[in-house]
Design a protein around this motif. Structure first.
Motif, mmCIF file in Angstrom:
data_model
loop_
_atom_site.group_PDB
_atom_site.id
_atom_site.type_symbol
_atom_site.label_atom_id
_atom_site.label_comp_id
_atom_site.label_asym_id
_atom_site.label_seq_id
_atom_site.Cartn_x
_atom_site.Cartn_y
_atom_site.Cartn_z
ATOM 1 N N GLN A 51 9.822 -37.510 17.238
ATOM 2 C CA GLN A 51 11.137 -36.195 17.066
ATOM 3 C C GLN A 51 11.874 -36.926 15.732
ATOM 4 O O GLN A 51 11.532 -37.927 15.353
ATOM 5 N N LEU A 52 12.802 -35.827 15.281
ATOM 6 C CA LEU A 52 13.681 -36.348 13.945
ATOM 7 C C LEU A 52 15.112 -36.882 14.753
ATOM 8 O O LEU A 52 15.607 -36.673 15.679
ATOM 9 N N PRO A 53 14.611 -38.198 14.066
ATOM 10 C CA PRO A 53 15.330 -39.199 14.840
ATOM 11 C C PRO A 53 17.622 -39.272 14.740
ATOM 12 O O PRO A 53 17.350 -38.719 13.492
ATOM 13 N N GLU A 54 17.723 -39.268 15.658
ATOM 14 C CA GLU A 54 19.268 -38.834 15.522
ATOM 15 C C GLU A 54 20.137 -39.524 14.375
ATOM 16 O O GLU A 54 20.780 -39.069 13.953
ATOM 17 N N GLU A 55 19.994 -40.601 14.132
ATOM 18 C CA GLU A 55 20.879 -41.759 13.346
ATOM 19 C C GLU A 55 19.986 -40.821 11.681
ATOM 20 O O GLU A 55 21.461 -40.702 10.497
ATOM 21 N N ILE A 56 18.858 -39.748 11.781
ATOM 22 C CA ILE A 56 19.166 -39.205 9.790
ATOM 23 C C ILE A 56 20.594 -38.089 9.887
ATOM 24 O O ILE A 56 21.560 -38.632 8.999
ATOM 25 N N GLY A 57 21.161 -38.216 10.761
ATOM 26 C CA GLY A 57 21.757 -36.970 11.277
ATOM 27 C C GLY A 57 23.330 -37.685 10.298
ATOM 28 O O GLY A 57 24.318 -36.772 9.808
ATOM 29 N N GLN A 58 23.390 -39.501 10.311
ATOM 30 C CA GLN A 58 24.633 -39.484 10.051
ATOM 31 C C GLN A 58 23.962 -39.712 8.142
ATOM 32 O O GLN A 58 25.833 -40.062 8.204
ATOM 33 N N LEU A 59 23.544 -39.626 7.798
ATOM 34 C CA LEU A 59 23.117 -39.605 6.441
ATOM 35 C C LEU A 59 23.972 -38.664 5.577
ATOM 36 O O LEU A 59 22.787 -38.156 5.095
ATOM 37 N N LYS A 60 25.192 -38.861 5.040
ATOM 38 C CA LYS A 60 26.133 -37.966 4.136
ATOM 39 C C LYS A 60 25.598 -37.488 3.295
ATOM 40 O O LYS A 60 25.669 -36.330 2.696
ATOM 41 N N SER A 61 24.494 -38.161 1.789
ATOM 42 C CA SER A 61 24.458 -38.256 1.265
ATOM 43 C C SER A 61 23.269 -37.885 0.311
ATOM 44 O O SER A 61 22.624 -37.750 -0.326
ATOM 45 N N LEU A 62 22.680 -37.692 1.740
ATOM 46 C CA LEU A 62 21.137 -37.648 1.420
ATOM 47 C C LEU A 62 21.144 -36.118 0.462
ATOM 48 O O LEU A 62 21.230 -35.009 1.575
ATOM 49 N N LYS A 63 20.231 -36.355 -0.200
ATOM 50 C CA LYS A 63 19.750 -34.999 -0.497
ATOM 51 C C LYS A 63 17.875 -34.611 -0.821
ATOM 52 O O LYS A 63 17.399 -33.277 -0.409
ATOM 53 N N GLN A 64 17.235 -36.158 -0.186
ATOM 54 C CA GLN A 64 15.283 -35.166 -0.209
ATOM 55 C C GLN A 64 15.366 -36.029 1.160
ATOM 56 O O GLN A 64 15.164 -37.202 1.358
ATOM 57 N N LEU A 65 14.212 -35.235 1.863
ATOM 58 C CA LEU A 65 13.970 -35.966 2.599
ATOM 59 C C LEU A 65 12.239 -35.315 3.014
ATOM 60 O O LEU A 65 12.024 -34.162 3.203
ATOM 61 N N SER A 66 11.205 -36.560 3.641
ATOM 62 C CA SER A 66 10.637 -36.510 3.765
ATOM 63 C C SER A 66 9.912 -36.499 5.271
ATOM 64 O O SER A 66 10.219 -38.094 5.140
ATOM 65 N N LEU A 67 8.990 -35.726 6.200
ATOM 66 C CA LEU A 67 8.908 -35.783 7.256
ATOM 67 C C LEU A 67 7.363 -35.218 7.072
ATOM 68 O O LEU A 67 6.540 -35.611 8.400
ATOM 69 N N SER A 68 6.761 -35.068 6.762
ATOM 70 C CA SER A 68 4.964 -34.594 6.890
ATOM 71 C C SER A 68 4.644 -35.991 6.874
ATOM 72 O O SER A 68 4.207 -37.051 7.421
ATOM 73 N N ALA A 69 3.380 -34.762 7.660
ATOM 74 C CA ALA A 69 2.147 -35.275 8.193
ATOM 75 C C ALA A 69 2.760 -36.213 9.271
ATOM 76 O O ALA A 69 2.518 -37.850 9.534
ATOM 77 N N ASN A 70 3.881 -36.063 10.733
ATOM 78 C CA ASN A 70 4.371 -37.095 11.903
ATOM 79 C C ASN A 70 3.713 -36.314 12.774
ATOM 80 O O ASN A 70 4.094 -35.122 12.902
ATOM 81 N N PRO A 71 3.700 -36.889 13.665
ATOM 82 C CA PRO A 71 3.307 -36.089 15.417
ATOM 83 C C PRO A 71 4.605 -35.440 16.308
ATOM 84 O O PRO A 71 4.735 -35.760 17.355
ATOM 85 N N MET A 72 4.924 -34.546 15.132
ATOM 86 C CA MET A 72 6.360 -33.934 15.634
ATOM 87 C C MET A 72 6.615 -32.733 15.284
ATOM 88 O O MET A 72 7.195 -31.552 14.910
ATOM 89 N N PRO A 73 6.638 -32.116 16.610
ATOM 90 C CA PRO A 73 6.286 -30.500 17.343
ATOM 91 C C PRO A 73 7.602 -29.956 16.381
ATOM 92 O O PRO A 73 7.300 -28.179 16.502
ATOM 93 N N GLN A 74 8.198 -30.268 16.312
ATOM 94 C CA GLN A 74 9.774 -29.922 16.429
ATOM 95 C C GLN A 74 10.706 -30.625 15.735
ATOM 96 O O GLN A 74 10.957 -31.653 15.751
ATOM 97 N N LEU A 75 11.731 -29.667 15.035
ATOM 98 C CA LEU A 75 12.445 -30.524 14.305
ATOM 99 C C LEU A 75 13.857 -29.643 14.993
ATOM 100 O O LEU A 75 14.059 -28.653 16.213
#
Length: 509
Positions: free
Chosen positions: A168-192
């Protein structure tokens, strides 16, 4: 025993204080202790060696800012690295690391950290103390969660978590206010999750191969999103809110299960690149007509039988319609005047599509794998065309003249039923590659001798027996020649050996 290069390196370091050293790919098994004498060194590259440890004297490099020790065998991580407090750029990828250690908090100025292709199962609890970090690469590890401190990385702009074990998408990522590029590909993550909507500055999201069946409506909150990659999922539909991503320029939806697109997608007026390949759409989405900025469109293998009313997209220059079931093209197809690359391979075309004749800017045209039987070359009026692929059709005749393709460099006619060729090839003065294999030819026109740019010629699997005299003027010019699967006479083989032995690829003479 030290290698010759290791001895030379030790001598060099003993004599001279260096600011920069590149000792990459030297087979080093150890780094000389003398490295510590270069106290003012700023940059050190020792990637792709056989290092298992680092000398304690490395701690003397207190001014070191740039260090590449990727592709070594540094597991566990040498403690001396934590004494390099001025590091701003560090590559530790491909080392087999299973842990890092909380001492990494010493890297207070670190801006770029590459940890890809290791064996990390967790990050230290204090990882968030790397507050200067702007780029973090963690792909191809075994991570399934992030430490709570991760949200403290308020300067982080690029994060790659692809090919890990996140479910699943880690909750901590939501705090990264400067984030411009995020790659999550090829994880067993059936929902965002809705966490995604918190990344207000995100410009690029890679979420390929997750097994997604839907995209959350919160995606519409990403007003700065420019590139979205959702290929190789299980999407059957898309959230209408996707149309709120007004800055979107590139959208990859390939290899999903989409049968339709949301009408709101037409609101993405900045969209330039759209990939819809391998989706069972069945028809050309009408909303595409409204996206006038579109430059590249991939609708290969989309179960298209026809193109309906066609496309009127003035900026479109790249179009892939291969692997469909098209039998013809709409009459207005030639109005795609900016088109310079077109792929129509593996369709059901039986007659030459007249609508192609209006494509005055076309440079690459791929028509292989259709059912074309006859072409009038005089209809091919493309002054910019450089590559023409007519292979794997049913061509028995090429009538007319090659007089309107002055820039043609590659011509592929393999796997047709041609028994003879047009007589005059002189207009193709820029032709470099010609594939005539798998036809029924037993002779070549004399005018081929005047193709003074041709370098590559394939005559395999025809009905040749005698040496084609037309090729004699090309001695010294041809660089690759294929002749196999013909019934060459002894005299022909002797002439091939005499004149072209050095460039013949597939015959032993």
């Amino acid at each position: 025993m030290l290698s010759r290069y290791e001895l030379q390196l030790a001598e060099l370091l003993a004599q001279k204080s260096l600011k920069k050293l590149d000792a990459s790919r030297k087979g080093l098994q150890e780094l000389p202790q003398e490295i510590g004498r270069s106290k003012g060194m700023k940059q050190l590259n020792i990637e792709d060696n056989r290092l298992k440890d680092l000398p304690d004297s490395l701690a003397n490099l207190g001014q070191l800012e740039w260090l590449d020790i990727s592709d070594n065998r540094l597991s566990p991580l040498p403690k001396v690295l934590f004494q390099l407090r001025k590091l701003r750029w560090l590559d530790l990828s491909n080392n087999g690391l299973s842990e890092l250690g909380e001492e990494l908090a010493a890297w207070e100025e670190l801006m770029r950290l590459d940890l890809k292709n290791n064996q990390l199962q967790a990050l230290p609890n204090n990882f968030g103390q790397l507050k200067a970090l702007r780029k973090l690469l963690l792909e191809r590890n075994q991570l399934s969660a992030l430490p709570a401190s991760f949200g403290q990385l308020q300067q982080l702009q690029q994060l790659d978590l692809s090919e890990n074990a996140f479910t699943q998408l880690p909750e901590e990522i939501g705090q990264l206010k400067s984030l411009k590029q995020l790659s999550l590909s090829a994880n067993p993550m059936p929902q965002l999750t809705k966490v995604l909507g918190q990344l207000s500055n995100l410009e690029e999201l890679q979420a390929e191969g997750l097994g997604l069946e839907e995209v959350p409506k919160e995606i519409g909150q990403l007003n700065n999103l420019q590139s979205l990659f959702l290929g190789y999922n299980r999407l059957k539909s898309l959230a209408a809110e996707l149309g709120n991503c007004s800055a979107l320029e590139q959208l990859d939806l390939g290899n999903n299960r989409l049968e339709r697109l949301p009408l709101n997608l037409a609101r993405c007026q900045q969209l330039k690149v759209l990939n819809l390949e391998d989706n069972p759409l069945g028809e050309l989405p009408l909303l595409l007509q409204e996206i006038q900025a579109l430059e590249e469109l991939d609708m290969s293998n989309c179960n298209l039988v026809d193109l309906g009313a066609g496309l009127s997209l003035p900026a479109l220059h790249w179009l892939d319609l291969s692997a469909n079931q098209l039998r013809d093209l709409p009459s207005n197809f030639g109005q795609l005047t900016a088109l310079n690359w077109l792929d129509l391979r593996d369709n059901q075309l039986q007659k030459w599509p007249k609508a192609l004749e209006g494509l005055s800017q076309i440079r690459q045209l791929l028509l292989a794998g259709n059912f074309l039987r006859q072409i009038n070359l005089s209809d091919l009026d493309w002054p910019e065309l450089e590559e023409l692929d007519l292979s794997k059709n049913e061509l028995t005749e090429l009538s007319g003249q090659w007089d309107k393709l002055p820039q043609l460099r590659q011509l592929n006619l393999e796997k047709n039923q041609l028994a003879q060729l047009p007589e005059d090839w002189r207009p193709l003065s820029n032709l470099e590659e010609l594939d005539l294999s798998d036809n029924q030819l037993d002779s070549l026109p004399q005018s081929l001798a005047e193709l003074d740019q041709i370098q590559w010629l394939d005559l395999r699997n025809n009905q040749f027996t005698e040496f084609p005299q037309a090729l004699l003027p090309l001695v010294g010019q041809l660089q690759a020649l294929y002749l196999g699967e013909n019934n060459w006479s002894e005299s022909a083989l002797a002439l091939w050996k005499t004149h072209f032995e050095e460039v013949i690829v597939d015959l032993e003479l």
